[in-house]
Enzyme design. Structure first.
Site, PDB file in Angstrom:
ATOM      1  N   ARG A   1      32.208  26.790  61.100  1.00  0.00           N
ATOM      2  CA  ARG A   1      30.936  26.185  61.522  1.00  0.00           C
ATOM      3  C   ARG A   1      31.077  25.262  62.744  1.00  0.00           C
ATOM      4  O   ARG A   1      30.383  24.250  62.864  1.00  0.00           O
ATOM      5  CB  ARG A   1      30.307  25.380  60.373  1.00  0.00           C
ATOM      6  CG  ARG A   1      30.015  26.183  59.145  1.00  0.00           C
ATOM      7  CD  ARG A   1      28.885  27.182  59.352  1.00  0.00           C
ATOM      8  NE  ARG A   1      28.600  27.873  58.109  1.00  0.00           N
ATOM      9  CZ  ARG A   1      29.173  29.020  57.752  1.00  0.00           C
ATOM     10  NH1 ARG A   1      30.013  29.642  58.566  1.00  0.00           N
ATOM     11  NH2 ARG A   1      28.871  29.595  56.603  1.00  0.00           N
TER      12      ARG A   1
ATOM     13  N   SER B   1      22.183  26.177  53.926  1.00  0.00           N
ATOM     14  CA  SER B   1      23.188  25.355  53.235  1.00  0.00           C
ATOM     15  C   SER B   1      23.206  23.966  53.858  1.00  0.00           C
ATOM     16  O   SER B   1      23.416  23.826  55.062  1.00  0.00           O
ATOM     17  CB  SER B   1      24.576  25.976  53.369  1.00  0.00           C
ATOM     18  OG  SER B   1      24.624  27.183  52.663  1.00  0.00           O
TER      19      SER B   1
ATOM     20  N   GLU C   1      26.353  20.330  56.832  1.00  0.00           N
ATOM     21  CA  GLU C   1      26.491  21.470  57.749  1.00  0.00           C
ATOM     22  C   GLU C   1      25.306  21.442  58.724  1.00  0.00           C
ATOM     23  O   GLU C   1      25.399  21.851  59.877  1.00  0.00           O
ATOM     24  CB  GLU C   1      26.473  22.766  56.934  1.00  0.00           C
ATOM     25  CG  GLU C   1      26.517  24.022  57.796  1.00  0.00           C
ATOM     26  CD  GLU C   1      26.773  25.280  56.998  1.00  0.00           C
ATOM     27  OE1 GLU C   1      27.551  25.222  56.011  1.00  0.00           O
ATOM     28  OE2 GLU C   1      26.213  26.326  57.346  1.00  0.00           O
TER      29      GLU C   1
HETATM   30  C1  LIG Z   1      17.614  30.525  54.520  1.00  0.00           C
HETATM   31  C2  LIG Z   1      18.814  30.250  55.393  1.00  0.00           C
HETATM   32  C3  LIG Z   1      19.994  30.951  55.172  1.00  0.00           C
HETATM   33  C4  LIG Z   1      21.113  30.702  55.973  1.00  0.00           C
HETATM   34  N1  LIG Z   1      22.269  31.418  55.742  1.00  0.00           N
HETATM   35  C5  LIG Z   1      23.341  31.199  56.518  1.00  0.00           C
HETATM   36  C6  LIG Z   1      24.553  31.947  56.307  1.00  0.00           C
HETATM   37  O1  LIG Z   1      24.646  32.806  55.451  1.00  0.00           O
HETATM   38  N2  LIG Z   1      25.601  31.682  57.120  1.00  0.00           N
HETATM   39  C7  LIG Z   1      25.539  30.745  58.113  1.00  0.00           C
HETATM   40  O2  LIG Z   1      26.543  30.550  58.827  1.00  0.00           O
HETATM   41  N3  LIG Z   1      24.415  30.020  58.336  1.00  0.00           N
HETATM   42  C8  LIG Z   1      23.321  30.232  57.564  1.00  0.00           C
HETATM   43  N4  LIG Z   1      22.178  29.509  57.793  1.00  0.00           N
HETATM   44  C9  LIG Z   1      22.150  28.477  58.850  1.00  0.00           C
HETATM   45  C10 LIG Z   1      21.649  28.951  60.225  1.00  0.00           C
HETATM   46  O3  LIG Z   1      20.789  30.058  60.092  1.00  0.00           O
HETATM   47  C11 LIG Z   1      22.807  29.296  61.154  1.00  0.00           C
HETATM   48  O4  LIG Z   1      23.622  28.176  61.414  1.00  0.00           O
HETATM   49  C12 LIG Z   1      22.290  29.870  62.491  1.00  0.00           C
HETATM   50  O5  LIG Z   1      23.361  30.406  63.187  1.00  0.00           O
HETATM   51  C13 LIG Z   1      21.603  28.821  63.363  1.00  0.00           C
HETATM   52  O6  LIG Z   1      20.968  29.486  64.429  1.00  0.00           O
HETATM   53  P1  LIG Z   1      19.671  28.895  65.111  1.00  0.00           P
HETATM   54  O7  LIG Z   1      19.307  29.765  66.234  1.00  0.00           O
HETATM   55  O8  LIG Z   1      18.623  28.657  64.089  1.00  0.00           O
HETATM   56  O9  LIG Z   1      20.246  27.504  65.650  1.00  0.00           O
HETATM   57  P2  LIG Z   1      19.550  26.073  65.588  1.00  0.00           P
HETATM   58  O10 LIG Z   1      19.367  25.675  64.167  1.00  0.00           O
HETATM   59  O11 LIG Z   1      18.372  26.034  66.460  1.00  0.00           O
HETATM   60  O12 LIG Z   1      20.717  25.181  66.208  1.00  0.00           O
HETATM   61  C14 LIG Z   1      21.916  24.986  65.469  1.00  0.00           C
HETATM   62  C15 LIG Z   1      22.976  24.380  66.399  1.00  0.00           C
HETATM   63  O13 LIG Z   1      23.325  25.327  67.380  1.00  0.00           O
HETATM   64  C16 LIG Z   1      23.091  24.801  68.686  1.00  0.00           C
HETATM   65  N5  LIG Z   1      22.605  25.884  69.513  1.00  0.00           N
HETATM   66  C17 LIG Z   1      21.563  26.712  69.283  1.00  0.00           C
HETATM   67  N6  LIG Z   1      21.448  27.609  70.276  1.00  0.00           N
HETATM   68  C18 LIG Z   1      22.428  27.333  71.149  1.00  0.00           C
HETATM   69  C19 LIG Z   1      22.839  27.890  72.405  1.00  0.00           C
HETATM   70  N7  LIG Z   1      22.213  28.932  72.960  1.00  0.00           N
HETATM   71  N8  LIG Z   1      23.903  27.328  73.060  1.00  0.00           N
HETATM   72  C20 LIG Z   1      24.552  26.270  72.524  1.00  0.00           C
HETATM   73  N9  LIG Z   1      24.219  25.703  71.352  1.00  0.00           N
HETATM   74  C21 LIG Z   1      23.169  26.229  70.681  1.00  0.00           C
HETATM   75  C22 LIG Z   1      22.073  23.692  68.509  1.00  0.00           C
HETATM   76  O14 LIG Z   1      22.170  22.719  69.533  1.00  0.00           O
HETATM   77  C23 LIG Z   1      22.494  23.133  67.158  1.00  0.00           C
HETATM   78  O15 LIG Z   1      23.590  22.267  67.314  1.00  0.00           O
HETATM   79  C24 LIG Z   1      21.046  29.740  57.003  1.00  0.00           C
HETATM   80  C25 LIG Z   1      19.842  29.029  57.234  1.00  0.00           C
HETATM   81  C26 LIG Z   1      18.742  29.291  56.427  1.00  0.00           C
HETATM   82  C27 LIG Z   1      17.460  28.537  56.703  1.00  0.00           C
END
Ligand SMILES: Cc1cc2nc3c(=O)[nH]c(=O)nc-3n(C[C@H](O)[C@H](O)[C@H](O)COP(=O)(O)OP(=O)(O)OC[C@H]3O[C@@H](n4cnc5c(N)ncnc54)[C@H](O)[C@@H]3O)c2cc1C
Length: 299
Positions: free
Chosen positions: A165, A215, A287
């Site tokens: 992560r 999570s 996380e």
């Molecule tokens: C129902 C649910 C289930 C989930 N299951 C999982 C799972 O199985 N495994 C898992 O790992 N995660 C899971 N997650 C967490 C989440 O979906 C992941 O961490 C996902 O990768 C975040 O992507 P996002 O686009 O929503 O990022 P955001 O939430 O918008 O941002 C997360 C972080 O990434 C950074 N970020 C976003 N885009 C960029 C970019 N282009 N360049 C640099 N930094 C950036 C942001 O600044 C922030 O620090 C889950 C979440 C939910 C709500």
């Protein structure tokens, strides 16, 4: 300010997060080109404003006060994908589910478990998202990153320093623009069947139809039980603060029952950390990432 293309002011962030909480961004950009991003980030730096990047907000807790600087949201507008010489080229804003399905359309797979992660490619790379022991870094070759100094660089797989992560993007405030994956050649119907199976698994095990941040805590690792199990062991399943509640389906998920504030969620996170620490001596690290606030107990 008006000279910065497409930057808007005072835009509510709650609708751009899966928890559906949080205040506004003072400045907000949904770019369509790299040039727009570079221009806006240059402007924010020159103004001395903080800036950050978000994707689908599925791992974010945004403060009720919002964010006092520029938020660059890379989602639907920056979501191109193309295929060349058996490789996938994906932009940061592409939804992970789309990445998986588009890959399978070209009989390219291996990342199927990402289908249930509701984020973007950029968010997944930044977080090194994983599911069912498959990480987004699987098959990853290289990606373009905008550095805080305005330079766009190409980083190799090693340059990203993928960890649990965490990647170098967080250490150096790199903005991931796009990347290249060498996926496995797979049977398309078998891949799509696996996708359906994985979606069913999610629906059974996790709250999928309510606002949540996924999570909440990292698993502590070592000999310790998983974060969700620790929360159950301290009797905190269904614990509520305001509109925030520990999910009945999966204790490591906090759901927004309706009307939750970021302060409710933050208070619940601190309470869970305190209970687990006092009972087991284990510090559960969030996380979830805070925007405009530091999530959880002070470190
Ligand atoms: C129902 C649910 C289930 C989930 N299951 C999982 C799972 O199985 N495994 C898992 O790992 N995660 C899971 N997650 C967490 C989440 O979906 C992941 O961490 C996902 O990768 C975040 O992507 P996002 O686009 O929503 O990022 P955001 O939430 O918008 O941002 C997360 C972080 O990434 C950074 N970020 C976003 N885009 C960029 C970019 N282009 N360049 C640099 N930094 C950036 C942001 O600044 C922030 O620090 C889950 C979440 C939910 C709500």
């Amino acid at each position: 300010m008006n000279s910065v293309a497409n930057v808007r002011q005072d835009v509510a962030l709650a609708p751009f997060t899966t928890w559906q909480v949080g205040g506004p961004a003072r400045y907000f950009l949904e770019p369509t080109t790299v040039e727009e991003i570079v221009q806006a980030v240059d402007w924010a730096r020159a103004e001395g404003l903080p800036w950050t990047t978000i994707g689908r907000g599925s791992n974010l807790l945004v403060s009720d006060e919002g964010f006092p600087g520029l938020v660059v949201r890379l989602a639907n507008n920056f979501a191109g994908v193309r295929f060349a010489e058996g490789k996938m080229h994906a932009q940061a804003g592409l939804a992970l589910a789309q990445m998986v399905v588009k890959g399978l359309e070209h009989s390219l797979g291996g990342l199927e478990p990402m289908v249930g992660v509701p984020g973007t490619v950029g968010g997944a790379v930044a977080m090194n998202a994983s599911a069912h022991h498959v990480e987004i870094s699987k098959g990853f070759i290289e990606g373009r990153v905008l550095r805080p100094n305005g330079q766009v660089e190409t980083w190799s797989f090693d340059d990203f320093r993928f960890q649990y992560r965490h990647t170098r993007l967080h250490d150096e405030q790199g903005l991931f623009l796009d990347g290249v994956w060498q996926l496995d050649v797979v049977d398309k119907p078998a891949g799509l069947a696996r996708v359906r199976e994985l979606q069913q698994w999610r629906n059974q095990k996790q709250p999928t139809n309510v606002p949540t941040g996924g999570s909440t805590f990292r698993n502590p690792g070592g000999e310790h039980p998983a974060a969700g199990a620790l929360i159950e062991l301290v009797g905190a399943k269904n614990l509520k603060v305001g509109g925030a509640e520990v999910s009945e389906k999966h204790a490591n998920f906090i759901i927004n029952r309706g009307g939750a504030t970021a302060a409710d969620i933050q208070a619940l996170i601190c309470e869970l950390q305190t209970r687990v620490r006092d009972r087991f001596g284990v510090v559960m690290h969030p996380e979830v990432i805070g925007l405009g606030l530091a999530v959880g107990l002070p470190r």
